[in-house]
Enzyme design. Structure first.
Site, PDB file in Angstrom:
ATOM      1  N   ALA A 248      91.981 125.230 -18.918  1.00  0.00           N
ATOM      2  CA  ALA A 248      93.424 125.094 -19.049  1.00  0.00           C
ATOM      3  C   ALA A 248      93.685 124.264 -20.301  1.00  0.00           C
ATOM      4  CB  ALA A 248      93.995 124.401 -17.818  1.00  0.00           C
TER       5      ALA A 248
ATOM      6  N   GLU B 214      87.201 129.886 -13.973  1.00  0.00           N
ATOM      7  CA  GLU B 214      87.975 130.364 -12.822  1.00  0.00           C
ATOM      8  C   GLU B 214      88.558 131.755 -13.081  1.00  0.00           C
ATOM      9  OE1 GLU B 214      90.072 126.447 -12.836  1.00  0.00           O
ATOM     10  OE2 GLU B 214      89.805 126.580 -10.663  1.00  0.00           O
TER      11      GLU B 214
ATOM     12  N   GLU C 283      86.470 119.553 -14.488  1.00  0.00           N
ATOM     13  CA  GLU C 283      87.762 118.927 -14.198  1.00  0.00           C
ATOM     14  C   GLU C 283      87.659 117.473 -13.749  1.00  0.00           C
ATOM     15  OE1 GLU C 283      86.955 121.998 -13.314  1.00  0.00           O
ATOM     16  OE2 GLU C 283      88.640 123.357 -13.697  1.00  0.00           O
TER      17      GLU C 283
HETATM   18  C1  HXC Z   1      93.160 122.394 -25.228  1.00  0.00           C
HETATM   19  C2  HXC Z   1      91.150 122.554 -26.305  1.00  0.00           C
HETATM   20  C3  HXC Z   1      90.473 122.757 -25.072  1.00  0.00           C
HETATM   21  C4  HXC Z   1      91.262 122.767 -23.882  1.00  0.00           C
HETATM   22  C5  HXC Z   1      89.026 122.776 -26.631  1.00  0.00           C
HETATM   23  N1  HXC Z   1      90.207 122.596 -27.240  1.00  0.00           N
HETATM   24  N2  HXC Z   1      89.158 122.885 -25.326  1.00  0.00           N
HETATM   25  N3  HXC Z   1      92.467 122.396 -26.366  1.00  0.00           N
HETATM   26  N4  HXC Z   1      92.597 122.582 -24.016  1.00  0.00           N
HETATM   27  N5  HXC Z   1      90.730 122.960 -22.691  1.00  0.00           N
HETATM   28  C6  HXC Z   1      90.470 122.429 -28.658  1.00  0.00           C
HETATM   29  C7  HXC Z   1      90.008 121.074 -29.158  1.00  0.00           C
HETATM   30  O1  HXC Z   1      90.989 120.096 -28.895  1.00  0.00           O
HETATM   31  C8  HXC Z   1      89.845 121.340 -30.631  1.00  0.00           C
HETATM   32  O2  HXC Z   1      91.120 121.334 -31.239  1.00  0.00           O
HETATM   33  C9  HXC Z   1      89.337 122.781 -30.667  1.00  0.00           C
HETATM   34  O3  HXC Z   1      89.714 123.344 -29.423  1.00  0.00           O
HETATM   35  C10 HXC Z   1      87.840 122.863 -30.796  1.00  0.00           C
HETATM   36  O4  HXC Z   1      87.244 122.062 -29.769  1.00  0.00           O
HETATM   37  P1  HXC Z   1      86.207 120.870 -30.069  1.00  0.00           P
HETATM   38  O5  HXC Z   1      86.243 119.965 -28.933  1.00  0.00           O
HETATM   39  O6  HXC Z   1      86.462 120.293 -31.431  1.00  0.00           O
HETATM   40  O7  HXC Z   1      84.833 121.696 -30.144  1.00  0.00           O
HETATM   41  P2  HXC Z   1      83.384 121.167 -29.713  1.00  0.00           P
HETATM   42  O8  HXC Z   1      83.166 119.764 -30.180  1.00  0.00           O
HETATM   43  O9  HXC Z   1      82.454 122.214 -30.161  1.00  0.00           O
HETATM   44  O10 HXC Z   1      83.406 121.123 -28.107  1.00  0.00           O
HETATM   45  C11 HXC Z   1      83.630 122.310 -27.356  1.00  0.00           C
HETATM   46  C12 HXC Z   1      83.916 121.951 -25.894  1.00  0.00           C
HETATM   47  C13 HXC Z   1      85.045 120.907 -25.832  1.00  0.00           C
HETATM   48  C14 HXC Z   1      82.629 121.382 -25.252  1.00  0.00           C
HETATM   49  C15 HXC Z   1      84.284 123.257 -25.152  1.00  0.00           C
HETATM   50  O11 HXC Z   1      86.149 121.415 -26.578  1.00  0.00           O
HETATM   51  C16 HXC Z   1      85.526 120.615 -24.464  1.00  0.00           C
HETATM   52  O12 HXC Z   1      84.888 119.876 -23.704  1.00  0.00           O
HETATM   53  N6  HXC Z   1      86.707 121.157 -24.105  1.00  0.00           N
HETATM   54  C17 HXC Z   1      87.362 120.848 -22.857  1.00  0.00           C
HETATM   55  C18 HXC Z   1      86.666 121.542 -21.716  1.00  0.00           C
HETATM   56  C19 HXC Z   1      87.341 121.190 -20.379  1.00  0.00           C
HETATM   57  O13 HXC Z   1      87.345 120.011 -19.976  1.00  0.00           O
HETATM   58  N7  HXC Z   1      87.899 122.193 -19.709  1.00  0.00           N
HETATM   59  C20 HXC Z   1      88.561 121.983 -18.433  1.00  0.00           C
HETATM   60  C21 HXC Z   1      89.999 121.738 -18.661  1.00  0.00           C
HETATM   61  S1  HXC Z   1      90.833 121.376 -17.154  1.00  0.00           S
HETATM   62  P3  HXC Z   1      91.385 120.537 -32.611  1.00  0.00           P
HETATM   63  O14 HXC Z   1      92.867 120.705 -32.803  1.00  0.00           O
HETATM   64  O15 HXC Z   1      90.908 119.150 -32.410  1.00  0.00           O
HETATM   65  O16 HXC Z   1      90.561 121.308 -33.617  1.00  0.00           O
HETATM   66  C22 HXC Z   1      91.066 122.863 -16.414  1.00  0.00           C
HETATM   67  C23 HXC Z   1      91.839 122.819 -15.103  1.00  0.00           C
HETATM   68  C24 HXC Z   1      92.243 124.198 -14.615  1.00  0.00           C
HETATM   69  O17 HXC Z   1      90.671 123.878 -16.861  1.00  0.00           O
HETATM   70  C25 HXC Z   1      93.349 124.081 -13.565  1.00  0.00           C
HETATM   71  C26 HXC Z   1      94.670 123.624 -14.073  1.00  0.00           C
HETATM   72  C27 HXC Z   1      95.787 123.740 -13.056  1.00  0.00           C
END
Ligand code: HXC
Length: 262
Positions: free
Chosen positions: A67, A115, A135
């Protein structure tokens, strides 16, 4: 945003739905979820002209990294619940499509991304893919169906371990746990493999495949007696179809069936 982030293309019997927000690793905002739901609801009208759908992420680094965390910072708890509902509605639209959907994962499938993949009928992935439900690292829990569908895919113990630890797994563990059905060396092979599976499915009765999907989706998690009744009812319905008459006749006449989808 304003920009559309979900693209639908047709390639013969195959439809390809692409989540196209590579700058955010295809993160699912409320608007992307709305577009996804609309895309799959609209595709239902194209079945059986289309016989399967590939769900892919643009950019080569991620299927979907979850998300949209940035967009979540400003949400009230009530708005967060609405976002969760939107994710569930998109997943429901994928499950309601009367044709198989293959999640084609090339890169990260994390959180809400995993998901959405779990709402598909099966997951194919490249060797370079990574899966997880991170999460809890954010003080959150899965919100787009992960607590429901991950245990069904990998069993309760493995699902709990993944959801409580938030750790990421690679392709070997994903295959071993049954999360991923088949792996491929690269993206081109992944898409070719998924297309080939749709072509194989397309040799069968579209009505029967659609009914089998409906029964599998409706029966999931139901008590045995309820699930069995759903199957019996659908089996009865199959005997009312022209495809069943054609399939059985073709077998007995030792020829290929010509399914009309009725
Ligand atoms: C918004 C995101 C994002 C996300 C990555 N980006 N994941 N933006 N939401 N979930 C963005 C980063 O901010 C960054 O933007 C660009 O994408 C590239 O990501 P980086 O982090 O710079 O890349 P990297 O270092 O290679 O790491 C990749 C990654 C990391 C390991 C996938 O991005 C990461 O951990 N992302 C979050 C994963 C996560 O926690 N997902 C769960 C979310 S909660 P900029 O602008 O800085 O370039 C969820 C809940 C669902 O899903 C239910 C909700 C109701």
């Amino acid at each position: 945003d304003g920009e559309r982030a979900v693209r639908v293309e047709r390639d013969g019997k195959v439809a390809i739905v692409t989540i196209d927000r590579p700058a955010a690793l295809n993160a699912l905002s409320a608007s992307v979820l709305g577009e996804l739901e609309a895309a799959f609801l609209a595709l239902a009208d194209d079945v059986p002209a289309i016989r399967g759908v590939l769900l892919v992420g643009e950019g080569g680094r991620a299927f979907v990294a979850g998300a949209d965390i940035r967009a979540m910072t400003s949400l009230s708890p009530e708005e967060a619940a609405a976002l969760s509902r939107r994710g569930h509605r998109a997943a429901a639209a994928i499950e309601a499509l009367p044709a198989p959907v293959i999640a084609c994962v090339d890169g990260y499938a994390l959180g809400g991304g995993l998901e959405m993949a779990l709402a598909c009928d099966l997951i194919y992935a490249t060797d370079a893919s990574t899966f997880g439900q991170p999460e809890v690292k954010l003080g959150l829990i899965p919100g787009f169906g992960g607590t429901v569908r991950l245990p069904r895919a990998v069993g309760l113990a493995r699902a709990k371990e993944l959801i409580y630890s938030g750790r990421r797994i690679g392709i070997d563990e994903a295959l071993d746990s049954g999360l991923v059905a088949r792996s491929f060396t690269d993206r081109a092979a992944l898409l070719d493999g998924a297309r080939a599976t749709v072509e194989l499915i397309a040799t069968n009765s579209p009505t029967a495949v659609g009914t089998a999907k409906r029964v599998l989706v409706e029966a999931a998690g139901r008590p045995t007696e309820v699930a069995s009744d759903i199957e019996v009812g659908a089996f009865e319905d199959a005997f009312r179809t022209e495809d069943m008459q054609e399939g059985v006749a073709a077998f007995l006449e030792k020829r290929e069936p010509r399914f009309g989808g009725a």
